[in-house]
Design a protein around this motif. Structure first.
Motif, short mmCIF file in Angstrom:
data_model
loop_
_atom_site.label_atom_id
_atom_site.label_comp_id
_atom_site.label_asym_id
_atom_site.label_seq_id
_atom_site.Cartn_x
_atom_site.Cartn_y
_atom_site.Cartn_z
N LEU A 21 1.19 -1.09 -0.21
CA LEU A 21 0.18 0.18 0.12
C LEU A 21 0.92 0.86 0.47
O LEU A 21 0.81 2.60 -0.82
CB LEU A 21 -1.13 -0.17 1.27
CG LEU A 21 -2.14 -0.58 0.59
CD1 LEU A 21 -2.62 -1.10 2.26
CD2 LEU A 21 -3.08 -0.22 0.04
N GLY A 22 1.83 1.15 0.37
CA GLY A 22 2.54 2.51 0.33
C GLY A 22 2.27 3.37 1.41
O GLY A 22 1.80 3.16 2.35
N ARG A 23 1.88 4.23 0.86
CA ARG A 23 1.44 6.23 1.81
C ARG A 23 0.26 5.51 1.93
O ARG A 23 0.15 6.29 3.02
CB ARG A 23 2.23 7.11 1.27
CG ARG A 23 3.65 7.48 1.30
CD ARG A 23 4.25 8.11 2.41
NE ARG A 23 4.03 9.13 1.51
CZ ARG A 23 4.79 10.12 1.46
NH1 ARG A 23 6.55 10.42 1.56
NH2 ARG A 23 4.52 11.75 1.61
N VAL A 24 -0.40 4.68 1.39
CA VAL A 24 -2.06 4.63 1.45
C VAL A 24 -2.18 4.43 3.16
O VAL A 24 -2.76 4.50 3.98
CB VAL A 24 -2.25 3.95 0.65
CG1 VAL A 24 -3.72 3.53 0.28
CG2 VAL A 24 -2.73 4.30 -1.05
N ASN A 25 -1.24 3.50 3.97
CA ASN A 25 -1.16 3.43 5.04
C ASN A 25 -1.78 3.99 5.99
O ASN A 25 -2.00 4.21 7.10
CB ASN A 25 0.20 2.73 5.43
CG ASN A 25 0.89 0.54 4.89
OD1 ASN A 25 -0.19 0.85 5.51
ND2 ASN A 25 0.98 0.40 3.88
N LEU A 26 -1.02 5.41 5.54
CA LEU A 26 -1.48 6.73 6.43
C LEU A 26 -2.80 6.63 5.91
O LEU A 26 -3.49 7.80 6.89
CB LEU A 26 -0.36 8.22 5.64
CG LEU A 26 0.27 7.63 5.71
CD1 LEU A 26 1.98 8.88 5.70
CD2 LEU A 26 1.59 7.08 7.24
N ILE A 27 -3.42 6.39 5.52
CA ILE A 27 -5.24 6.91 5.76
C ILE A 27 -5.44 6.15 6.47
O ILE A 27 -6.02 4.92 5.74
CB ILE A 27 -6.08 6.69 4.36
CG1 ILE A 27 -4.64 7.38 3.28
CG2 ILE A 27 -6.73 7.38 4.16
CD1 ILE A 27 -5.28 7.34 1.80
N GLN A 28 -5.69 6.40 8.09
CA GLN A 28 -6.31 5.04 8.46
C GLN A 28 -7.26 6.13 9.64
O GLN A 28 -7.89 7.22 9.02
CB GLN A 28 -5.60 5.09 9.65
CG GLN A 28 -3.86 4.50 9.92
CD GLN A 28 -4.73 3.19 9.12
OE1 GLN A 28 -5.75 2.28 8.90
NE2 GLN A 28 -3.22 2.08 8.24
N ALA A 29 -7.89 5.20 10.46
CA ALA A 29 -8.93 6.74 11.29
C ALA A 29 -9.27 8.04 11.77
O ALA A 29 -10.26 8.39 11.32
CB ALA A 29 -9.52 5.21 12.43
N GLU A 30 -8.12 8.18 11.46
CA GLU A 30 -7.99 9.63 11.81
C GLU A 30 -8.53 10.63 11.00
O GLU A 30 -8.90 11.22 10.39
CB GLU A 30 -7.04 10.38 12.92
CG GLU A 30 -6.16 11.34 12.98
CD GLU A 30 -4.58 11.48 13.73
OE1 GLU A 30 -4.62 12.55 13.92
OE2 GLU A 30 -4.37 10.53 13.27
N GLN A 31 -7.73 10.04 9.66
CA GLN A 31 -7.52 10.23 7.96
C GLN A 31 -8.96 10.74 7.79
O GLN A 31 -9.54 11.49 7.81
CB GLN A 31 -6.65 10.27 7.13
CG GLN A 31 -5.64 10.72 7.67
CD GLN A 31 -5.54 11.98 7.60
OE1 GLN A 31 -4.94 12.27 8.46
NE2 GLN A 31 -5.57 12.32 6.29
N VAL A 32 -9.84 9.47 7.73
CA VAL A 32 -11.30 9.01 7.57
C VAL A 32 -12.28 10.54 8.30
O VAL A 32 -12.93 10.84 7.86
CB VAL A 32 -12.21 7.88 7.86
CG1 VAL A 32 -12.82 7.42 7.68
CG2 VAL A 32 -10.91 7.09 7.04
#
Length: 349
Positions: A21-32
């Motif tokens: 996933l690369g930097r898509v890993n940074l899109i977690q619950a906090e980002q949502v």
């Protein structure tokens, strides 16, 4: 382990040795939740072009418009198909269709299997054809033809299921993750119009400062250049000469811009133009990538790229309301093994 060397400036292994996933890993619950917090008016915007645009194949001879046709039953097209042909007492009329589509023809995502590089990942002095996090051509990403280090053709590498198949880094990884979070718009078209302009670090920062745009780790960076609006006005009959000399494009040779992309922590770059960056890129001496921003984002950092998004209505609304952030929902097709996908992004404000 797939690699001993990782490219300078890359993040291979930072999210795990088997990460896809690369930097898509940074899109977690906090980002949502950050994205959801931007929903105040309850209004949604479709950020996709009609998928038959730009039209023709003059922009890219490999990619053709979608061909839509009915499915068939007993050799007859199932469109306005009276089911009384099957059961004389049926009152039903059925339509059912199928499409042959180039997955990256119109509004799209590039997966991390879209662009790799020749790189000595083994540390043995010989370059391999590799993708993000060391995944290998012909082993993880297979096709009907194997190519050697310099493009020579060898035996078939496909696995029998499909003529091409990304066994790793396929677009389905992004689909499962969700691709939903906070989008941040940088409106280059509002500042530079539809003139052809290379955008490097200085120009990007100038616009962001003027519009009060702040980017945080895990955000989707969304760039409006006006290109998709020019495409739309051409109504399916694009003029490549005009398009190749229209609107802003990122300068993939700008080292400071690439450094900012690395440092910013953005999870993805989404743009309304073709390729996001200038193609061909500015001249460079020696061995080089002809798509340096793709190389930096897809190959080194695992940052997916969105292309040919449609942004004018969203941009106008955000400007009128003094905003630049919104909730973005943009999952690709969950199509195992694909290296790209159409997408219908939705912005909610």
């Amino acid at each position: 382990m797939r690699w001993k060397n990782r490219p300078p400036g890359s993040n291979w292994g930072d999210f795990g040795l088997d990460d896809q996933l690369g930097r898509v890993n940074l899109i977690q619950a906090e980002q949502v939740l950050k994205g959801a917090a931007e929903i105040r008016a309850g209004r949604s915007f479709c950020l996709s072009l009609p998928l038959d645009l730009p039209g023709g194949n003059l922009l890219n001879p490999r990619r053709h418009p979608p061909r839509l046709e009915p499915t068939y039953r007993d050799g007859k097209p199932v469109l306005n198909f009276p089911m009384a042909r099957i059961d004389k007492d049926s009152i039903d009329v059925v339509s059912d269709d199928q499409v042959l589509i180039s997955l990256q023809y119109s509004t799209q995502w590039d997966s991390l299997a879209h662009v790799g590089a020749r790189f000595d990942a083994d540390g043995d002095g010989h370059e391999e054809l590799v993708y993000y996090n060391g995944y290998r051509a012909d082993h993880d990403v297979k096709g009907p033809m194997q190519y050697g280090e310099h493009g020579e053709e060898t035996a078939c590498g496909c696995d029998g299921r499909n003529l091409s198949f990304a066994g790793a880094l396929g677009i389905e990884n992004m689909a499962v993750h969700g691709m939903q979070g906070r989008g941040v718009l940088v409106d280059l078209a509002r500042h530079f119009g539809e003139q052809r302009k290379l955008i490097g670090f200085d120009e990007l920062q100038e616009v962001m400062h003027a519009d009060g745009v702040e980017i945080e780790a895990g955000d989707f960076l969304v760039l409006r250049t006006g290109f998709a609006e020019v495409v739309t006005r051409m109504a399916g009959d694009p003029d490549p000469e005009v398009l190749h000399h229209s609107c802003s494009v990122l300068n993939g040779r700008d080292a400071r811009l690439l450094e900012w992309i690395s440092d910013s922590g953005i999870a993805a770059i989404c743009a309304d133009n073709y390729a996001v960056e200038a193609y061909p890129a500015a001249e460079a001496h020696g061995r080089k990538s002809i798509l340096p921003l793709h190389h930096h984002c897809l190959f080194k950092l695992g940052i997916p790229l969105g292309e040919l998004w449609y942004l004018p209505e969203l941009a106008s609304w955000l400007h009128d309301n003094g905003r630049n952030r919104f909730m973005l929902t943009a999952p690709p097709l969950r199509l195992p093994g694909a290296v790209g996908s159409p997408v219908t992004p939705i912005a909610t404000v």
